[in-house]
Design a protein around this motif. Structure first.
Motif, short mmCIF file in Angstrom:
data_model
loop_
_atom_site.label_atom_id
_atom_site.label_comp_id
_atom_site.label_asym_id
_atom_site.label_seq_id
_atom_site.Cartn_x
_atom_site.Cartn_y
_atom_site.Cartn_z
N GLU A 1 0.73 -1.25 0.58
CA GLU A 1 0.64 -0.09 0.07
C GLU A 1 0.84 1.29 -0.02
O GLU A 1 0.39 2.11 -0.67
N ALA A 2 2.29 1.06 0.54
CA ALA A 2 3.14 2.68 0.43
C ALA A 2 4.01 2.32 -0.54
O ALA A 2 4.67 3.14 -0.82
N GLY A 3 3.63 1.23 -1.41
CA GLY A 3 4.31 1.96 -2.68
C GLY A 3 5.96 1.51 -2.63
O GLY A 3 6.47 1.27 -3.23
N VAL A 4 6.56 0.63 -1.68
CA VAL A 4 7.60 -0.20 -0.95
C VAL A 4 8.03 -1.57 -1.57
O VAL A 4 9.18 -1.47 -1.32
N PHE A 5 6.52 -2.26 -1.24
CA PHE A 5 7.11 -3.96 -1.65
C PHE A 5 6.16 -3.93 -2.70
O PHE A 5 4.92 -3.96 -2.74
N ARG A 6 6.28 -5.22 -2.66
CA ARG A 6 5.64 -6.09 -4.07
C ARG A 6 5.12 -6.53 -4.21
O ARG A 6 5.26 -6.89 -2.93
N PRO A 7 3.92 -6.93 -4.51
CA PRO A 7 2.82 -8.29 -4.16
C PRO A 7 3.87 -9.34 -3.96
O PRO A 7 4.90 -9.99 -4.67
N VAL A 8 4.07 -10.19 -2.55
CA VAL A 8 4.19 -11.22 -2.72
C VAL A 8 3.19 -12.52 -1.79
O VAL A 8 2.50 -11.72 -1.08
#
Length: 221
Positions: free
Chosen positions: A157-164
């Protein structure tokens, strides 16, 4: 992720808690945990625990009902504080990356202190999966998986992690911790490591965090 049971020697703790009902119970738990850590095995008998604690093995039945009851109590003792802290971690007002680092550090520390955690759960499940399966899931496994899921989602949501996949992430982290700290013979005979030191623990934290975040972080462009 867990409270430290490595304080004074068992003999000192026995003297401090002499005549204490709670102290006697804790002496049995401490003895069992220390034996499992020393042997890198959960295969310890009631007589082993009695000899280590200096107490009568009949006290195990008095306080815990049986050996399985002692195992459950030991898991609650060594994991209870850490689980409670982990549940509150996703709600902290800090970046997801920092939450992830705190979590990885806590997981590694727990397995460093108590390398028998996963094997003890497996032993209980092997003894009676219907009786202990839900207990282990609800008290120990699900809280960890849920906290991880929330932290990962917050990072997305914060744009720092890609979905896993949270399930795969769970097994990656738990499996890494369990295998290193339980693999005494492989460490010695394959890598020449005689002892897992605090320095090695810290290096492992840095390694896991770097490798995991390399796969998670969203890259510009």
């Amino acid at each position: 992720m867990a409270a430290n049971m490595r304080g004074n020697s068992l003999k000192d703790r026995q003297a401090q808690s002499a005549g204490s009902d709670v102290g006697t119970r804790d002496q049995l738990l401490i003895a069992a945990g220390e034996l499992m850590t020393e042997r890198r095995s959960t295969d310890v008998s009631l007589s082993d625990i009695a000899a280590k604690s200096g107490l009568n093995s009949a006290l195990v039945k008095y306080y815990f009902g049986n050996k399985a009851g002692l195992m459950v109590a030991l898991l609650r003792k060594v994991m209870g504080t850490g689980i409670a802290q982990l549940k509150s971690l996703p709600d902290m007002n800090i970046p997801p990356e920092q939450k992830l680092r705190i979590h990885i550090s806590g997981m590694v520390k727990s397995y460093y202190q108590f390398p028998y955690i996963n094997r003890l759960m497996h032993q209980l499940l092997a003894e009676d999966s219907e009786k202990y399966g839900q207990l282990i899931a609800e008290e120990f496994s699900k809280p960890v998986a849920e906290a991880q899921r929330r932290i990962l989602e917050q990072g997305v949501e914060a744009g720092v992690f890609r979905p896993v996949n949270p399930m795969l992430f769970y097994f990656q982290l738990v499996g890494s911790c369990d295998h290193l700290f339980y693999s005494k013979h492989q460490l010695l005979h394959v890598f020449g490591v005689h002892e897992i030191t605090d320095q090695l623990r810290q290096r492992f934290v840095e390694h896991l965090y770097r490798v995991i975040t390399e796969g998670l972080l969203v890259r510009p462009g």
